[in-house]
Design an enzyme around this catalytic site. Structure first.
Site: not given
Ligand SMILES: NC(=O)c1ccc[n+]([C@@H]2O[C@H](COP(=O)([O-])OP(=O)(O)OC[C@H]3O[C@@H](n4cnc5c(N)ncnc54)[C@H](O)[C@@H]3O)[C@@H](O)[C@H]2O)c1
Length: 272
Positions: A47, A70-71, A163, A167, A198
């Site tokens: 992360d 940074d992934v 976004y 996706k 989240t």
């Molecule tokens: N929360 C929602 O409603 C939702 C719905 C559909 C899909 N998603 C997807 O699920 C995944 C997780 O979302 P979440 O809600 O848990 O978000 P979140 O913000 O709680 O967690 C995302 C994590 O990714 C890390 N991150 C971001 N860019 C990064 C990078 N370049 N390198 C390393 N780490 C990085 C951030 O530091 C964070 O800890 C995401 O891909 C999001 O798009 C979320």
């Protein structure tokens, strides 16, 4: 080809022994990290937010490694993969690519191409880099499984166009990777969560005010937000031997959003 060949270690009836989770410090990634550790797997958290990843690693305790990276940076992910290989943990046989940034709802006129790239990279490039780095090792080492994070916005993007485009690409990438590695015993699937409670969803708007979530709850037939732990269970299933025949799919976990999209409300049904 003998029966069971091409299924990989997970397809032969084993659960993951070591899972790498991008975006593992927060939200869905963190919920799955807790789920995987509770099931006995070693966990590697990758992360941007190193302190949050470290805090979760301390909470999980045994067999959990937190790495700040940074992934989207291919060379950096390659370096951390080498570190994991030297860490004494079992070799990584599962990947969850959960890293990604939210896009503020912004008018296209105010959203530069650099902004667009940043959001897209956080979903697509990050998924590709992680899948390429860990999937290649799994394919060479007997197989494995991975889950990428798509979204209902893969299919119904709305105003968050970078976004949504990212996706949608994740759905396509899932299919390409799944076919590419199928015979090597690596399964690749995606989950498409609906709106999930989240930090990403709760992030304050640019003006500091909180987001009104009532429209997305109203668009969800179950009339609620999903919980990160529910999405973690779907990820757990897709990585498990129970899903050994499933590869290349994007599974909605959305409280009915996709089923209801385009619903024509004859007679006023469903009633709220
Ligand atoms: N929360 C929602 O409603 C939702 C719905 C559909 C899909 N998603 C997807 O699920 C995944 C997780 O979302 P979440 O809600 O848990 O978000 P979140 O913000 O709680 O967690 C995302 C994590 O990714 C890390 N991150 C971001 N860019 C990064 C990078 N370049 N390198 C390393 N780490 C990085 C951030 O530091 C964070 O800890 C995401 O891909 C999001 O798009 C979320």
């Amino acid at each position: 080809m003998s029966e069971g060949s091409g299924q990989g270690s997970l397809g032969r009836g084993n659960s993951p022994r070591c899972v790498a989770i991008t975006g593992g410090a927060s939200g869905i990634g963190a919920a799955y990290a807790r789920r995987a550790a509770a099931g006995g797997a070693a966990v590697v958290l990758l992360d941007l937010n190193g302190p949050a990843a470290q805090q979760l690693a301390e909470e999980i305790g045994k067999d959990c490694l937190a790495l700040e990276v940074d992934v989207t940076d291919e060379a950096a992910v390659e370096r951390v993969a080498a570190r994991v290989a030297d860490s004494g943990l079992p070799s990584v046989d599962a990947l969850v690519a959960s890293a990604g940034l939210a896009q503020p709802a912004t008018a296209i006129e105010d959203f530069s191409a650099d902004d667009f790239d940043r959001v897209l990279d956080s979903h697509v490039r990050s998924s590709y880099v992680a899948a390429r780095t860990f999937g290649s090792r799994m394919a060479a080492g007997g197989g494995g499984a991975m889950v990428l994070l798509a979204s209902v916005l893969s299919f119904r993007p709305g105003p968050v166009l970078a976004y949504g485009a990212g996706k949608a690409a994740v759905v396509s990438l899932t299919q390409s990777l799944a076919v590419h590695w199928a015979a090597k015993g690596v399964r690749v699937n995606a989950v498409a969560p609906g709106w999930t409670d989240t930090p990403l969803l709760r992030k304050p708007k640019a003006d500091g005010t909180t987001r009104d979530l009532s429209p997305v709850i109203a668009a969800t037939p179950q009339r609620r937000l999903m919980h990160a732990e529910e999405i973690a269970e779907v990820i757990h299933f897709l990585l498990s031997p129970s899903a050994s025949a499933i590869t290349g799919v994007t599974l909605p976990a959305d409280g009915g959003v996709m089923a209801a999209a385009g619903w024509v409300p004859y007679g006023g049904f469903p009633r709220a």
